[in-house]
Design an enzyme around this catalytic site. Structure first.
Site, PDB file in Angstrom:
ATOM      1  N   HIS B  62       0.842  -1.198   0.000  1.00  0.00           N
ATOM      2  CA  HIS B  62       0.000   0.000   0.000  1.00  0.00           C
ATOM      3  C   HIS B  62       0.873   1.241   0.000  1.00  0.00           C
ATOM      4  O   HIS B  62       2.103   1.156   0.162  1.00  0.00           O
ATOM      5  CB  HIS B  62      -0.976  -0.014   1.180  1.00  0.00           C
ATOM      6  N   HIS B  64       1.295   3.874   2.012  1.00  0.00           N
ATOM      7  CA  HIS B  64       1.842   4.601   3.154  1.00  0.00           C
ATOM      8  C   HIS B  64       3.366   4.552   3.015  1.00  0.00           C
ATOM      9  O   HIS B  64       3.934   3.512   2.643  1.00  0.00           O
ATOM     10  CB  HIS B  64       1.386   3.992   4.481  1.00  0.00           C
ATOM     11  N   ASP B  66       5.975   4.286   4.791  1.00  0.00           N
ATOM     12  CA  ASP B  66       6.869   3.313   5.428  1.00  0.00           C
ATOM     13  C   ASP B  66       6.850   1.969   4.708  1.00  0.00           C
ATOM     14  O   ASP B  66       7.582   1.051   5.099  1.00  0.00           O
ATOM     15  CB  ASP B  66       6.549   3.156   6.921  1.00  0.00           C
ATOM     16  N   ASP B 171      -0.307  -3.612   6.023  1.00  0.00           N
ATOM     17  CA  ASP B 171      -0.896  -3.322   7.324  1.00  0.00           C
ATOM     18  C   ASP B 171      -2.368  -3.664   7.269  1.00  0.00           C
ATOM     19  O   ASP B 171      -3.013  -3.448   6.247  1.00  0.00           O
ATOM     20  CB  ASP B 171      -0.757  -1.842   7.648  1.00  0.00           C
TER      21      ASP B 171
END
Lengths: 275, 275
Positions: B62, B64, B66, B171
């Site tokens: 995804h 994000h 990180d 996540d």
């Protein structure tokens, strides 16, 4: 009043020998300016004990990744760490577009105000004026639009009539176009990607050799020269230093984690390290 | 035939305690798959002796930061290092848009072919089929579109009739929606950002607790559980492990630089570490 440059990265485009890409902190009287922000800069800040919340101004020279791929992560971490103060970012207009797109897809609404100030790739400009410090951006000569930055102390305690100055030149082909902008600086950081035996490659990629960086420092009347942006082909940057010193004795190698004072007085011909 | 997972990053959104953001190498018979690519991944690869040229497939869960801010730098370095082989990148369609914009401003024309395959945030899909390995992407439940990945060995030497499987879930909020996709895997990597005392925060941010990760492993019939994506609030992740083991004994902590074998046979109830 402190005026020093803490080196966070000394490498160039590809990582090698544990060196990090370009980034440094200019500390002027505990006001921290971040100059370039290669990948891993936020980890380097943490490694050297610098809280990123203390940085209010970020200057990005150009949009090659080794000079800004650490910025999105740093901005995100500032957000997640609850930053409230404005953050001022200076760079090519495309930088804002890249950041906006990344924040769009991460669905990030920054908790702080990011004030973006585009730099001009064509003309020198004063981009920041503070009570005791002025910052100028000026065009360099690279494969993509690129600017250097000059930090001028404008007012000093009365017992120190001389004000100090620092200039940052990376990445660029050494040439006369930015000579006026860096004239008589106390400390000049200049990229020295190659040894002069690779001058053909330097010309082709619009980088500089250590010899050329030294010639620039000499002609500009700089007091000290700091070399950096070492090519991955050099495990040991020492030969770059030896080469620069044949032209300009007051040369030093940038070293990650080391702070270099911007001084108007030098002792014993040595660069005074303030760390 | 080797089938193992080398951990490159165990941290979550903000760097802490020297931990790096999410990234891991799935090594199947010396074919290397990179799963997520947080900032600094190319340095971690170099630190652990992995030549990035050996990676042909990159899976991004995804957008994000990180989980992908290390990708532009890695792709650039592959280019600068003269890569010629196709590189296959799997992720949210926005990833291609971000990369294209970055390459536009760096004026980079990759020397190799980047084959981008968008993943679906809505349905499980087989995204890669090789002679002995099949990779499935499947929807997770996070704040932005996010997918997990399952690696299934499809053919093994005749003396080993059982094929092996590995699934990556990060996540995500722990929920039943991806249970079918991870059913009976030999090794399950599942994010465990928080201890269960923070379950409210986990629900709010659509992350999982260590207890929930263990419940997922248990219900899915996984043989082993690997925890990771530790919140910056935990200096020591050991309590996360203790919590997971109250529900699912065959739990382990992901450790940077450590390789975990994907095994269908276990010895003495211990996860066999193959490194």
């Amino acid at each position: 009043m402190k005026f020093e440059v803490l080196i966070l990265g000394t490498g160039s485009a590809t990582p090698a020998y544990g060196r990090h890409p370009s980034a440094q902190i200019v500390n002027f009287n505990e006001e921290l300016f971040l100059v370039d922000c290669g990948e891993g800069t936020q980890m380097q800040l943490s490694r050297f004990g610098i809280r990123s919340g203390r940085i209010n101004h970020v200057f990005i020279s150009h949009l090659h990744g080794d000079h800004y791929f650490g910025l999105p992560g740093l901005l995100s971490s500032m957000h997640l760490n609850g930053r409230k103060n404005d953050l001022h970012v200076y760079g090519h207009p495309g930088l804002k577009e890249v950041l906006d797109l990344q924040f769009k897809y991460s669905e990030t609404q920054l908790k702080y105000n990011l004030v973006f100030r585009p730099t001009s790739p064509d003309n020198p400009e004063t981009i920041l004026q503070m009570p005791r410090m002025r910052v100028l951006s000026f065009p360099l000569h690279h494969r993509v639009p690129c600017t250097g930055f000059r930090f001028d102390e404008t007012l000093r305690a009365s017992k120190h009539p001389a004000t100090r100055s620092y200039a940052y030149c990376s990445d660029t082909r050494a040439f006369s176009g930015y000579m006026d902008a860096i004239r008589n600086v106390d400390l000049l950081y200049h990229e020295s990607t190659f040894l002069h035996e690779m001058v053909g490659r330097a010309a082709e990629t619009l980088h500089s050799t250590a010899l050329e960086a030294a010639q620039v420092a000499d002609r500009a009347g700089a007091k000290k020269l700091l070399l950096g942006h070492y090519s991955a082909r050099y495990k040991d940057p020492e030969p770059l230093l030896r080469e620069a010193r044949t032209v300009f004795r007051e040369s030093e190698l940038a070293v990650e984690g080391k702070a270099f004072g911007v001084m108007d007085v030098f002792f014993n011909g040595q660069l005074t390290v303030d760390n």
